[in-house]
Design an enzyme around this catalytic site. Structure first.
Site: not given
Length: 93
Positions: A25, A38-40, A42
């Site tokens: 993403s 979520y960022v971590a 990805k």
């Protein structure tokens, strides 16, 4: 990682060929407020992919990520008036 390791060990490394594509993403490249978990995940996927690509280069196995772009879902609702975001229904096709 369990599935990737098994496929590498039992199929790709013995065949000396293969391609692994991980679904990532934009969140794996930049921070997004209020989505730190979520960022971590990805960012971790991007790092694992880059490391595996280097480890497996000499074995003729490529490892890459694909970032399909934002899809309007319950978890990530489309901001009102934002263009360029696909609906979940459009992805079913």
């Amino acid at each position: 990682h369990i599935v990737t390791s098994a496929v590498l060990r039992h199929a790709m490394v013995p065949a000396k060929a293969g391609k692994i594509v991980n679904i990532s993403s934009r969140a794996g490249k930049v921070g997004i407020p209020n989505y730190s978990f979520y960022v971590a995940s990805k960012f971790a996927l991007e790092g694992m992919t880059a490391s595996l690509a280097e480890e497996l280069r000499d074995k003729n196995i490529s490892v890459n990520t694909f970032s399909p772009g934002m899809v309007n879902t319950q978890s990530f609702p489309k901001p009102p008036g934002r263009k360029g975001v696909r609906s979940a229904e459009s992805v079913e096709d």
